[in-house]
Design a protein around this motif. Sequence first.
Motif, mmCIF file in Angstrom:
data_model
loop_
_atom_site.group_PDB
_atom_site.id
_atom_site.type_symbol
_atom_site.label_atom_id
_atom_site.label_comp_id
_atom_site.label_asym_id
_atom_site.label_seq_id
_atom_site.Cartn_x
_atom_site.Cartn_y
_atom_site.Cartn_z
ATOM 1 N N ILE A 481 0.972 -1.085 -0.145
ATOM 2 C CA ILE A 481 -0.042 0.102 -0.117
ATOM 3 C C ILE A 481 0.947 1.430 0.103
ATOM 4 O O ILE A 481 0.665 2.304 -0.713
ATOM 5 C CB ILE A 481 -0.988 -0.094 1.331
ATOM 6 C CG1 ILE A 481 -1.956 -1.175 1.310
ATOM 7 C CG2 ILE A 481 -1.611 1.110 1.267
ATOM 8 C CD1 ILE A 481 -2.839 -1.377 0.062
ATOM 9 N N ASP A 482 1.921 1.222 0.870
ATOM 10 C CA ASP A 482 2.837 2.403 0.885
ATOM 11 C C ASP A 482 3.600 2.733 -0.556
ATOM 12 O O ASP A 482 3.820 3.951 -0.859
ATOM 13 C CB ASP A 482 3.853 2.076 1.938
ATOM 14 C CG ASP A 482 3.195 2.126 3.265
ATOM 15 O OD1 ASP A 482 2.221 2.782 3.349
ATOM 16 O OD2 ASP A 482 4.006 1.813 4.204
ATOM 17 N N LYS A 485 1.031 4.515 -2.578
ATOM 18 C CA LYS A 485 0.747 5.795 -2.480
ATOM 19 C C LYS A 485 2.047 6.749 -2.810
ATOM 20 O O LYS A 485 1.837 7.764 -3.186
ATOM 21 C CB LYS A 485 0.657 5.997 -0.974
ATOM 22 C CG LYS A 485 -0.663 5.418 -0.464
ATOM 23 C CD LYS A 485 -1.099 5.426 1.189
ATOM 24 C CE LYS A 485 -2.212 5.123 1.462
ATOM 25 N NZ LYS A 485 -2.501 5.203 3.134
ATOM 26 N N GLU A 486 3.292 6.013 -2.761
ATOM 27 C CA GLU A 486 4.470 6.915 -2.987
ATOM 28 C C GLU A 486 4.629 6.978 -4.617
ATOM 29 O O GLU A 486 5.149 8.124 -4.868
ATOM 30 C CB GLU A 486 5.669 6.138 -2.626
ATOM 31 C CG GLU A 486 5.956 6.035 -1.006
ATOM 32 C CD GLU A 486 6.991 5.047 -0.372
ATOM 33 O OE1 GLU A 486 7.576 4.537 -1.404
ATOM 34 O OE2 GLU A 486 7.201 4.848 0.407
ATOM 35 N N ASP A 488 1.960 7.154 -6.494
ATOM 36 C CA ASP A 488 0.660 7.935 -6.986
ATOM 37 C C ASP A 488 0.246 9.198 -5.970
ATOM 38 O O ASP A 488 -0.346 8.855 -4.892
ATOM 39 C CB ASP A 488 -0.397 7.140 -7.200
ATOM 40 C CG ASP A 488 -1.617 7.781 -7.965
ATOM 41 O OD1 ASP A 488 -1.649 9.151 -7.754
ATOM 42 O OD2 ASP A 488 -2.345 7.257 -8.744
ATOM 43 N N GLN A 489 0.692 10.452 -6.301
ATOM 44 C CA GLN A 489 0.537 11.377 -5.109
ATOM 45 C C GLN A 489 -0.901 12.078 -5.203
ATOM 46 O O GLN A 489 -1.198 13.134 -4.691
ATOM 47 C CB GLN A 489 1.683 12.343 -5.372
ATOM 48 C CG GLN A 489 3.177 11.762 -5.070
ATOM 49 C CD GLN A 489 3.354 11.403 -3.488
ATOM 50 O OE1 GLN A 489 2.720 12.081 -2.588
ATOM 51 N NE2 GLN A 489 3.857 10.338 -3.436
ATOM 52 N N TYR A 525 -6.156 3.169 3.511
ATOM 53 C CA TYR A 525 -6.470 3.388 2.242
ATOM 54 C C TYR A 525 -7.945 3.564 1.968
ATOM 55 O O TYR A 525 -8.819 2.952 2.574
ATOM 56 C CB TYR A 525 -5.714 2.399 1.316
ATOM 57 C CG TYR A 525 -6.310 1.148 1.274
ATOM 58 C CD1 TYR A 525 -7.645 0.605 0.722
ATOM 59 C CD2 TYR A 525 -5.588 0.131 2.111
ATOM 60 C CE1 TYR A 525 -8.215 -0.555 0.764
ATOM 61 C CE2 TYR A 525 -6.156 -1.323 2.024
ATOM 62 C CZ TYR A 525 -7.364 -1.668 1.465
ATOM 63 O OH TYR A 525 -7.605 -2.914 1.480
#
Length: 854
Positions: A481-482, A485-486, A488-489, A525
Amino acid sequence: MTSKLKQKRSYPITVILILLILSLTFAYRHIWPFGNISLLSMDMEIQYVNIYNWFYDVLHGSASLFYDFSKSLGGNMFGIWSTYLASPINLLVYFFPHDRIPYFITLSTVIKVVLSGLFCLLYIRKRFAKVPEFHGILLAVSYALIEYNVNLCSNLHFLDIVYFLPVLALGVYRLIQKKDVRLFALGVAVVILFNWYIGYAACLFTAVYFVFEIIIQNRMKMKEFFSCFGRYIGCAAAGVMIACITFMPSVLATLNGKGEVSLGYLKPHFHCSFMEPLKALMYTALDVSSYEEPAIFTGSLILAIVFIGMIDRRIDIRKKAAVGMMLFLIFLSFSFVPLEVVLSGMKKTYSFHFRYSFIFSFALIASGALFIESYQEKGQKPSVYAAVAAIILTAAFGAVGHFKEWFSFSEYLVLLIPFSMFALSILFMANENPVYRKCAAVLAAFLLCSELTLNASHSFARSHIRMDDYSVYVNDVQKLIDEIKESDQESFYRIEKTFSEMDKRRNEDGKTLRPVATEGLTFNYNAITHYSSLIDTNTDDFLSRLGYTKPDALCSDYVGYNPVADSFLGVKYLLSEKDYSGLSKLRTVSYEGKEAVLYKNENALKLITPFNGDETEISFGDNPFENQNDLIKTLSGIDQDFYDAQPFTQTDSTEWQITVNEDGPVYIYFSDDHQQTDLYINDEYVQSYYGRFYTDVLYIGDYSKGDVITARLDEECTKTHTLYAYVLNEKAYGEVFADLKAKSFNPDVFEDGKVSFTVSSDEDQKLLLSIPYDKGWDIRIDGQKADFRKACDALIAVDVSKGTHEIVMKYHVPYLKTGALVSFAGWVLFFLLVKMKKPQDSSDKDTQTAKEIT
């Protein structure tokens, strides 16, 4: 040794005995800290462990206590906190990161079980002061390890009321005996604050307990009785009002979840015979899904004491009447449905039946203490004849129960032998010979500890989830998940997955027999999936109409890719072990030694989409494909179907042949009821279907025109079936969503409970936000409060005029301020009651104890 010192030493002895029994049980079952097994099972694994993870984030400042977009598109979290987490014990979760939450669960369980014993001992010491120290300890240990505590601890928040119920009962006694209103009023407030749903049943029980105390007290004059009853009502009202700061917003949040009342069940009827639940009094741990076995096992020692006391003619008839009334009314609720519904919050339960059953165990403890004190007051010992009669009657009941097949012969012996041994040990404990008394006391303590250990061990047998397995899964998935997120900002997008922490245990045969999980709360998320009693029913119904789960499932589930609905709701990334067409395959990922694929949905819309259609014209039916067609037609203004119906014939009651008349991916859906079964496509297993968690729009593969597909359910069912089979028109879907995506946009600020963005247009616009409608939202356009409405039966729509506007949305928990005002009024009423009726003797030791507690 002085009496005061004896009272003090009884508390550590009680704690030691409880911990000894739990240690033996945990060691046998290899439960931490004596092994690697956790207490994750049942609902604890399905939902509560994720809620504890969320609360850890709240305490560390990375999540909001009031609103979270990880909850099924977004939702009110205050009700979840106040229903599951309001007990101060849960603050300990601060010290347990996500991969260590099972350690917190075990520690919290032990603490609550120990507190049950300590508060029960406090109640016995202060209410039945003449009960010998040894007997009080045994009663307290029995209450700590009742069936309810060890078998239903997968609903850990239930136990917050179990351990506080003795204090509540002590408050009733002090109200009657000392006219001291403080302990009872504050006790009501505490149980409502800790867990209003289970606390509700405890508060209702105090009315029965009030009558119990009135009966066994010396006769009251009518005026004195009404005065006492008035104090009881005033205290109860003050306590509920004090708790309204959390109680009011929580109840109203629940009314959007599982809170619907079940008035239809108030018609007088029995679901089983009155006698059948008696089998639950034996030590054999119950099946938590059983509707005939309430969690009422309290130990054979208590049964023997109460049974002998009720038979013994020397016991005051008023005391027997009080005990009989109290036990009968509660026990009646285990078979008489209207009474069950009343005690269950005016609604019918469909799992974990009789969630209030701990009050029967406490009533047994109170009755046993009353009889023991009665013998002590008169310097008598239990009657030999009463003990023999109790054994004979128990043997007769066991024989009838075996004949009626309520339990096996071995279970019958398990019922009769311990009961008989306890009945005999009770006689010897009262013997004049000190050697006999000591031997009998040691035997009774050994038998009780052995019986409670066996029962707890039986109850914990379903615990089999390894601590390290859970930690590995959490760390691996959090890393995935991280990484998303990294890379796609964007301020907003949703992530879903078709696997969960439960796969290893609930999918051992390779079939998807896993229920919904609430892992968006664990991994932080934005998600569709959610399962708790506080899910919003509007959101739940909306998602069911789009084919994510069956109607009235009271959960939002995600079993597989649902292209049009996923794109509409902004599901941009999908982690799955399955193969899907129409998605961009980014890479293969691994977790817990398994492999999955990270997909990207190029058609996923952003949070806010302008539209021109009339959303009030949408009328959802049972067909999720047509519902999605209508939804996107209205949103886009383009009269274009994305799903095309395919013809089929039903060859028998559970088999269909679908004739494909155009190329493309084929999806199916069944809209009716059936027991959970397996679905086969062309004789190949696809997934489980039906049941609460598995009625979903299902991708069955890409096919060509002229292909014939056979769909078959594995089990027969007398009910009719309604199949929908559709092909996705990929060209139309791609073109329309490309246009919608170009118009949609994300907010500048997207945080839990706060959204802000700027919109510019040359004409008036309607904006649709894929955020569930909730009147707790406050929307300001250029600083001025703006109206908003419910669109598509569930989402937020707002109108903006042409030009450039700054829109700010903030969430405020509905009725929180109103609840605070009612709570203030409750405190005023409480202090008025205290001022009007002070304790009769301010120097009394019991009064001092009440001051210490309150």
